[in-house]
Write a protein that holds these residues in place. Structure first.
Motif, PDB file in Angstrom:
ATOM      1  N   PRO A 139       0.870  -1.206   0.026  1.00  0.00           N
ATOM      2  CA  PRO A 139      -0.113   0.091   0.010  1.00  0.00           C
ATOM      3  C   PRO A 139       0.887   1.308   0.015  1.00  0.00           C
ATOM      4  N   LEU A 140       0.064   2.423  -0.540  1.00  0.00           N
ATOM      5  CA  LEU A 140       0.999   3.586  -0.660  1.00  0.00           C
ATOM      6  C   LEU A 140       1.454   4.201   0.772  1.00  0.00           C
ATOM      7  N   ASN A 141       0.714   3.735   1.900  1.00  0.00           N
ATOM      8  CA  ASN A 141       1.018   4.139   3.250  1.00  0.00           C
ATOM      9  C   ASN A 141       1.837   3.269   3.986  1.00  0.00           C
ATOM     10  N   ASP A 171      -5.533  11.474   0.455  1.00  0.00           N
ATOM     11  CA  ASP A 171      -5.559  10.501   1.512  1.00  0.00           C
ATOM     12  C   ASP A 171      -6.513   9.483   1.129  1.00  0.00           C
ATOM     13  N   LYS A 172      -7.209   9.863   0.354  1.00  0.00           N
ATOM     14  CA  LYS A 172      -8.299   8.546  -0.273  1.00  0.00           C
ATOM     15  C   LYS A 172      -7.622   7.433  -0.983  1.00  0.00           C
ATOM     16  N   LEU A 173      -6.614   7.737  -1.453  1.00  0.00           N
ATOM     17  CA  LEU A 173      -5.649   6.548  -2.267  1.00  0.00           C
ATOM     18  C   LEU A 173      -4.789   6.049  -1.436  1.00  0.00           C
ATOM     19  N   LYS A 174      -4.568   6.295   0.240  1.00  0.00           N
ATOM     20  CA  LYS A 174      -3.581   6.096   0.746  1.00  0.00           C
ATOM     21  C   LYS A 174      -3.161   4.321   0.766  1.00  0.00           C
ATOM     22  N   THR A 175      -4.327   3.513   0.668  1.00  0.00           N
ATOM     23  CA  THR A 175      -4.451   2.149   1.062  1.00  0.00           C
ATOM     24  C   THR A 175      -4.436   1.531  -0.434  1.00  0.00           C
ATOM     25  N   SER A 176      -4.362   2.301  -1.372  1.00  0.00           N
ATOM     26  CA  SER A 176      -4.241   1.749  -2.961  1.00  0.00           C
ATOM     27  C   SER A 176      -2.835   1.160  -2.791  1.00  0.00           C
ATOM     28  N   TYR A 177      -2.744   0.230  -3.908  1.00  0.00           N
ATOM     29  CA  TYR A 177      -1.236  -0.658  -4.085  1.00  0.00           C
ATOM     30  C   TYR A 177      -0.485   0.264  -5.151  1.00  0.00           C
ATOM     31  N   VAL A 178       0.655   0.030  -4.854  1.00  0.00           N
ATOM     32  CA  VAL A 178       1.749   0.660  -5.980  1.00  0.00           C
ATOM     33  C   VAL A 178       1.536  -0.062  -7.158  1.00  0.00           C
ATOM     34  N   SER A 231       1.098   3.994 -15.282  1.00  0.00           N
ATOM     35  CA  SER A 231       1.018   3.786 -14.078  1.00  0.00           C
ATOM     36  C   SER A 231       2.171   4.218 -13.039  1.00  0.00           C
ATOM     37  N   TYR A 232       1.768   4.232 -11.916  1.00  0.00           N
ATOM     38  CA  TYR A 232       2.852   4.975 -10.814  1.00  0.00           C
ATOM     39  C   TYR A 232       4.166   4.058 -10.959  1.00  0.00           C
ATOM     40  N   LYS A 341     -12.172  -1.165  -7.380  1.00  0.00           N
ATOM     41  CA  LYS A 341     -11.226   0.136  -6.974  1.00  0.00           C
ATOM     42  C   LYS A 341      -9.855  -0.455  -6.710  1.00  0.00           C
ATOM     43  N   ASN A 342      -9.467  -1.646  -7.488  1.00  0.00           N
ATOM     44  CA  ASN A 342      -8.133  -2.168  -7.471  1.00  0.00           C
ATOM     45  C   ASN A 342      -7.752  -2.745  -6.011  1.00  0.00           C
ATOM     46  N   LYS A 343      -8.555  -3.313  -5.272  1.00  0.00           N
ATOM     47  CA  LYS A 343      -8.272  -3.766  -4.061  1.00  0.00           C
ATOM     48  C   LYS A 343      -7.665  -5.129  -4.338  1.00  0.00           C
ATOM     49  N   LEU A 344      -6.669  -5.755  -3.504  1.00  0.00           N
ATOM     50  CA  LEU A 344      -6.132  -6.897  -3.453  1.00  0.00           C
ATOM     51  C   LEU A 344      -7.093  -7.995  -2.693  1.00  0.00           C
ATOM     52  N   ILE A 345      -7.557  -8.944  -2.973  1.00  0.00           N
ATOM     53  CA  ILE A 345      -8.436 -10.146  -2.575  1.00  0.00           C
ATOM     54  C   ILE A 345      -7.869 -11.479  -2.309  1.00  0.00           C
ATOM     55  N   PRO A 346      -7.576 -11.788  -0.997  1.00  0.00           N
ATOM     56  CA  PRO A 346      -7.004 -13.330  -0.888  1.00  0.00           C
ATOM     57  C   PRO A 346      -7.901 -14.192  -1.415  1.00  0.00           C
ATOM     58  N   MET A 347      -7.225 -15.325  -2.169  1.00  0.00           N
ATOM     59  CA  MET A 347      -7.812 -16.217  -2.760  1.00  0.00           C
ATOM     60  C   MET A 347      -7.669 -17.638  -1.919  1.00  0.00           C
TER      61      MET A 347
END
Length: 535
Positions: A139-141, A171-178, A231-232, A341-347
């Protein structure tokens, strides 16, 4: 026990007090304990000269890895750097894998990269690049703060408040993934420039550092914006290369820093491996006898998966904060799903008893994601961005299958050997896997290069703290004299200089001593001020 510091104490007493903190860190890291015990008195020059590069061969050739590295770097860095990186890797097939991806202002990883560059230059005088394959599923943070910039020397000289965070992403993107977030845009750069100017005016940022930040934003960041990266992750590759050049005066570090996104590289490798029934990863995932045994063998292993938590995620309400906390760090079976929203999901890998294998996961809103677990469907999901490889899958593909030496930090040096042993335990049960098992067992793992720093900056009269890129650049960059001085430090002294960041990374908050950051900064000043390059 809270250590008490006194300026009148002799160095031996100070060393005894620092050992209290070293003991605390060693309690949580067996590799740091081992390195300090075996090599703590060696100089960095001696450490470099005797560093055991993890050179070896896996059960698969390295050629396709080199091809993918070239194809990845070509559109980002151009033909020269792409070609030279592959040439260097083919001669010395090792990469630094201790760092997180994103634009790197984190002093510990930046200075660890510097030590890696010294090792490469010593081992191969013709080396011209520094290959860093960095995990981007972060995550970005996170602690390294890829969300923006870190400034260590602040106007307030408050050790407990350092480093100061200078965000670029909202701040709203702080939990997004690099690995999944879009690039920094022109508006974000402009806001950061405006904020930087206000901090200088308000006296919260010293002009000498604020001016460096302004120049980096207006020059390096603005230019990458105009280049139109998608992409970042790609943008970070370019920015890290540019910042690295700024950190050295008079071209005293001519090597090019080459960051690569671990998951992006491995995703391309997997498209080849999953279509090849003889590859290690295909056998581990799709041989029914091997896959089930592997999942059981590595259940609960660090950086792998926790089966009970994964199963509970499918049954519980993951929007509940209590449930979310209880089931955190559950890992994933081989891949992460990419959700809304590009959240990672455990599978979870289900259906082993019926033979109808599928990956299944649930996001925090209760939405279920399923995918048939077959080579072609997984390949398609990798191509369209629906899946990302886990750490287990990444290191199996690069390190254990191909023998690319992965030099990691204090976490990787423990979890990668455990992954390797889990695979060996499973393959050893099958006579047809004897040769592959033997080759996998010979791959060197457990290589450590982290938790050390060799450049610091003053924070008041009696304190030293780590120096990040901003502080080093503001001073005019490191020169040959600085590098010579760095090589004379001992490994224990380099670990002492890095305690400021090692402690919050690996020691749980309740176990940290009161005012630990003040104590460590004072010890560094007392013991290192005449030995370490100061910027």
């Amino acid at each position: 026990m809270k250590p008490i510091f006194s300026h009148s104490k002799q160095d031996t007493s100070l060393q005894a007090l620092t050992n209290v903190y070293f003991d605390l860190v060693c309690k949580h890291s067996s590799i740091i304990k081992k390195v300090l015990a075996e090599q703590g008195d060696a100089t960095i020059a001696e450490y470099i000269a005797h560093y055991p590069l993890p050179l070896g061969n896996g059960c698969q050739k390295k050629d396709d890895f080199y091809e993918i590295v070239y194809d990845y770097l070509l559109p980002i860095h151009g033909e020269s750097i792409a070609r030279r990186t592959v040439m260097d890797l083919s001669m010395t097939p090792v990469a630094l894998t201790a760092n997180h991806h994103g634009v790197d202002f984190f002093a510990q990883s930046v200075q660890g990269t510097f030590l890696f560059s010294l090792i490469l230059s010593f081992m191969n005088p013709t080396q011209s690049t520094i290959p860093v394959i960095a995990c981007a599923n972060v995550p970005l943070n996170n602690l390294t703060f890829p969300r923006g910039m870190l400034l260590y020397h602040t106007a307030k000289n408050d050790c407990a408040g350092m480093p100061q965070k200078m965000p670029l992403f909202s701040d709203k993107l702080k939990t997004s993934y690099v690995s999944l977030v879009g690039p920094i845009d022109r508006d974000q750069v402009k806001r950061a420039i405006d904020r930087n100017g206000k901090l200088i005016t308000q006296g919260e940022l010293l002009p000498e550092y604020g001016n460096v930040l302004h120049d980096i934003l207006e020059t390096d960041y603005a230019q990458t914006v105009s280049q139109g990266w998608q992409s970042y992750s790609e943008q970070s590759v370019v920015l890290n290369h540019r910042l690295w050049k700024r950190m050295f005066s008079n071209s005293d570090m001519p090597l090019d820093l080459v960051y690569m996104d671990l998951e992006a590289i491995v995703s391309r490798l997997l498209i080849k491996d999953l279509a090849d029934a003889s590859s290690l990863i295909h056998r581990l995932m799709f041989d029914p006898d091997i896959a089930g045994d592997l999942i059981s063998n590595l259940d609960g292993a660090p950086a792998c998966w926790q089966g009970k938590k994964l199963d509970l995620r499918l049954m519980e309400d993951c929007s509940n904060n209590g449930v979310k906390k209880a089931l955190a760090n559950c890992g994933t079976h081989f891949f992460w799903g990419v959700g809304l929203k590009n959240k990672l999901i455990p599978m979870v890998l289900e259906g082993r008893s019926s033979g109808q294998l599928r990956l299944k996961g649930k996001d925090e809103h209760g939405k279920i994601y399923t995918l048939p677990f077959a080579p072609l469907s997984v390949i398609d999901a990798l191509k369209n961005g629906g899946l990302l490889p886990s750490l287990f899958t990444c290191y199996t593909s690069i390190s254990l299958a191909r023998g690319i030496g992965c030099i990691g930090g204090y976490y990787q040096s423990e979890y990668l050997p455990r992954m390797q042993q889990g695979i060996i335990n499973v393959l050893a049960k099958h006579s047809s896997m004897k040769e592959i098992c033997s080759q996998t067992e010979k791959v060197p793992t457990g290589c450590y290069l982290s938790g050390m720093q060799a450049v610091m900056t003053k924070a008041g009269e009696d304190y030293l703290i780590p120096a990040g890129p901003i502080e080093i650049i503001a001073r005019g960059g490191l020169n040959k004299e600085d590098i010579s001085k760095i090589k004379q430090l001992t490994i224990k002294e380099a670990h002492l200089a890095s305690l400021f960041e090692t402690i919050p990374d690996i020691v749980p908050f309740p176990e940290r001593y009161s005012k630990w950051s003040r104590d460590v900064s004072m010890f560094c000043h007392a013991l290192l001020r005449d030995k370490i390059p100061l910027v």
